[in-house]
Design an enzyme around this catalytic site. Sequence first.
Site, PDB file in Angstrom:
ATOM      1  N   CYS A  14      -9.075 -14.583   4.713  1.00  0.00           N
ATOM      2  CA  CYS A  14      -8.975 -13.934   3.410  1.00  0.00           C
ATOM      3  C   CYS A  14      -7.975 -12.785   3.488  1.00  0.00           C
ATOM      4  CB  CYS A  14     -10.358 -13.431   3.015  1.00  0.00           C
ATOM      5  SG  CYS A  14     -10.409 -12.499   1.490  1.00  0.00           S
ATOM      6  N   PRO A  15      -7.100 -12.680   2.558  1.00  0.00           N
ATOM      7  CA  PRO A  15      -6.926 -13.399   1.297  1.00  0.00           C
ATOM      8  C   PRO A  15      -5.841 -14.468   1.346  1.00  0.00           C
ATOM      9  CG  PRO A  15      -5.627 -11.422   1.180  1.00  0.00           C
ATOM     10  CD  PRO A  15      -6.285 -11.454   2.568  1.00  0.00           C
TER      11      PRO A  15
END
Length: 72
Positions: A14-15
């Site tokens: 993430c992200p």
Amino acid sequence: MTPDLILDCLGLRCPLPVIHLARRIGEVEVGGVVRVLADDPAARNDVPAWCRLKSHEYLGSDGTAHDVRRVQ
């Protein structure tokens, strides 16, 4: 369903899977499907949330494959 574009984001955290999706969704026609392959547990929340924010349709997941239909 056969996706129009497959993004291999396996191993990315993430992200990054959502960033790759955001950069490349424009490569498919409106109504086309992008499959995001992501094994980061955060993708289960991040991809649907991004779809809601950007008004694309989240089609679901089988665990690591997240399908998104381009709406606009």
